[in-house]
Design a protein around this motif. Sequence first.
Motif, PDB file in Angstrom:
ATOM      1  N   GLY A   1       0.844  -1.174   0.000  1.00  0.00           N
ATOM      2  CA  GLY A   1       0.000   0.000   0.000  1.00  0.00           C
ATOM      3  C   GLY A   1       0.887   1.234   0.000  1.00  0.00           C
ATOM      4  O   GLY A   1       2.116   1.138   0.140  1.00  0.00           O
ATOM      5  N   ILE A   2       0.295   2.405  -0.151  1.00  0.00           N
ATOM      6  CA  ILE A   2       1.070   3.650  -0.198  1.00  0.00           C
ATOM      7  C   ILE A   2       0.979   4.317   1.158  1.00  0.00           C
ATOM      8  O   ILE A   2      -0.093   4.757   1.571  1.00  0.00           O
TER       9      ILE A   2
ATOM     10  N   LEU B   1       8.903  -6.976  -8.024  1.00  0.00           N
ATOM     11  CA  LEU B   1       8.448  -5.782  -7.312  1.00  0.00           C
ATOM     12  C   LEU B   1       7.232  -5.202  -8.011  1.00  0.00           C
ATOM     13  O   LEU B   1       7.215  -4.999  -9.219  1.00  0.00           O
ATOM     14  N   LYS B   2       6.196  -4.949  -7.238  1.00  0.00           N
ATOM     15  CA  LYS B   2       5.011  -4.245  -7.740  1.00  0.00           C
ATOM     16  C   LYS B   2       5.301  -2.749  -7.599  1.00  0.00           C
ATOM     17  O   LYS B   2       5.378  -2.222  -6.483  1.00  0.00           O
ATOM     18  N   THR B   3       5.498  -2.078  -8.724  1.00  0.00           N
ATOM     19  CA  THR B   3       5.947  -0.696  -8.678  1.00  0.00           C
ATOM     20  C   THR B   3       4.788   0.278  -8.535  1.00  0.00           C
ATOM     21  O   THR B   3       3.635  -0.043  -8.840  1.00  0.00           O
ATOM     22  N   ILE B   4       5.121   1.485  -8.099  1.00  0.00           N
ATOM     23  CA  ILE B   4       4.131   2.522  -7.839  1.00  0.00           C
ATOM     24  C   ILE B   4       4.272   3.587  -8.926  1.00  0.00           C
ATOM     25  O   ILE B   4       5.294   4.285  -8.988  1.00  0.00           O
ATOM     26  N   PRO B   5       3.288   3.734  -9.818  1.00  0.00           N
ATOM     27  CA  PRO B   5       3.437   4.643 -10.966  1.00  0.00           C
ATOM     28  C   PRO B   5       3.731   6.091 -10.587  1.00  0.00           C
ATOM     29  O   PRO B   5       4.413   6.796 -11.319  1.00  0.00           O
ATOM     30  N   ASP B   6       3.206   6.538  -9.432  1.00  0.00           N
ATOM     31  CA  ASP B   6       3.389   7.936  -9.039  1.00  0.00           C
ATOM     32  C   ASP B   6       4.752   8.216  -8.422  1.00  0.00           C
ATOM     33  O   ASP B   6       5.060   9.361  -8.087  1.00  0.00           O
TER      34      ASP B   6
ATOM     35  N   LEU C   1       9.199  -6.323 -12.986  1.00  0.00           N
ATOM     36  CA  LEU C   1       8.421  -5.218 -12.448  1.00  0.00           C
ATOM     37  C   LEU C   1       6.991  -5.364 -12.940  1.00  0.00           C
ATOM     38  O   LEU C   1       6.758  -5.855 -14.043  1.00  0.00           O
ATOM     39  N   SER C   2       6.053  -4.941 -12.123  1.00  0.00           N
ATOM     40  CA  SER C   2       4.672  -4.923 -12.595  1.00  0.00           C
ATOM     41  C   SER C   2       4.013  -3.616 -12.176  1.00  0.00           C
ATOM     42  O   SER C   2       4.265  -3.101 -11.086  1.00  0.00           O
ATOM     43  N   ILE C   3       3.232  -3.085 -13.077  1.00  0.00           N
ATOM     44  CA  ILE C   3       2.478  -1.854 -12.838  1.00  0.00           C
ATOM     45  C   ILE C   3       1.021  -2.160 -13.158  1.00  0.00           C
ATOM     46  O   ILE C   3       0.696  -2.497 -14.303  1.00  0.00           O
ATOM     47  N   ASN C   4       0.148  -2.090 -12.190  1.00  0.00           N
ATOM     48  CA  ASN C   4      -1.251  -2.460 -12.399  1.00  0.00           C
ATOM     49  C   ASN C   4      -2.018  -1.389 -13.168  1.00  0.00           C
ATOM     50  O   ASN C   4      -1.985  -0.206 -12.791  1.00  0.00           O
ATOM     51  N   VAL C   5      -2.729  -1.815 -14.222  1.00  0.00           N
ATOM     52  CA  VAL C   5      -3.640  -0.892 -14.900  1.00  0.00           C
ATOM     53  C   VAL C   5      -4.978  -0.814 -14.162  1.00  0.00           C
ATOM     54  O   VAL C   5      -5.826   0.010 -14.487  1.00  0.00           O
TER      55      VAL C   5
END
Length: 411
Positions: free
Chosen positions: A115-116, A146-151, A167-171
Amino acid sequence: MARFTLDEKLAILSDAAKYDASCASSGTAKRSSRDGSGLGSTEGSGICHAYAPDGRCISLLKILLTNFCIYDCAYCINRVSSNVKRARFTVDEVVSLTVEFYRRNYIEGLFLSSGIVRSPDETMGEMVEIARRLRQDERFRGYIHLKTIPDADPDLIERAGLFADRLSINVELPTDASVRTYAPEKSPATIRKVMADVRLRKEAGTERSHTGKRPPRFAPAGQSTQMIVGADGASDATVLGQSTRLYSSYKLKRVYYSAFSPIPDATAALPLIRPPLEREHRLYQADWLLRFYGFDLAEITGALPDGNLDLQIDPKLAWALQNRHAFPLDVNRAARELLLRVPGFGIKTVNRILTTRRHRSLTYEDLTRMGAGMRKARAFVTCGGWTPGALTDSAGLRARFAPPPEQLALF
């Protein structure tokens, strides 16, 4: 905040990570510590957590760094307004857990999401530091996702790719409109920009300089994404259309489909019940047909008028039943691209057929020995000693494959 033991944190944050579907480690570079120069391996066996697309069983420590989150995504159990038990690992704790679990042969790698908390940069920075310490301080050579954080700052995401295999970035959701409705703090444009940056950085990592020197490897197992299915009204055609664009534009290794799961205190705009898990399964089957079997989107989603997949039979069989004029195929003469469209024939089976028929004609028994699913295929092929006759065009052919109707319970 309540203070938890490490075991209690592990119970909370491993359970919270179950909503992340993208945890397969196929495609990573092979690294081994058998020469005594490091710790861990991307090969070998252990307790199975997930199946890679190539069939390997892999074991991953799959956790969240924290389930605190400053965002309020309507579909997320860990949103800021959710009344769930919260916990947070320290960097030291995640590094220690990964190393100790590996030494006990519990795992082969780490899948880390979060989470952020406080800010995207702070959270992403801690995740990068975990990966850095595992690689450089602990000399860990196992798999890291690593699940990356787009922001987050692009420099942090670039550093993440130097230490992680994938790396994964969720849409998040199939359409931009749905993201804006259910996750207003997230920007589809930002997500796509980060995915594009990862693709370009990975491609640059494969190019040699004028001196012949290779740059540091960047996310050697590529990038993936996850899409929640059933939270909005998107059809399967919309979902698969988005996947097709993502594969084409960003060279993704996988798009993962996660059936929406109703959560406590959810907004009234979300469904009260989850979509059938069979829908998720059919989407994965259709995804495979689009990527490896030469089908296009209209062929796969044309079986039903609403653009959804038939839940009772698999997408390839549904297409074959709608296109009976193309069958039966002679397995001793048909081209590879046509054989791949036969229900019950996988890529390995087709390759075996092509190799064997160079030397002799194939019989029904040969196809069975090759592993062909003849229960499905027998109505769509001819070969030595076998012809389906009127079976291909019979009115009751679909009923042979669809599950029988079930009596529903009233209570």
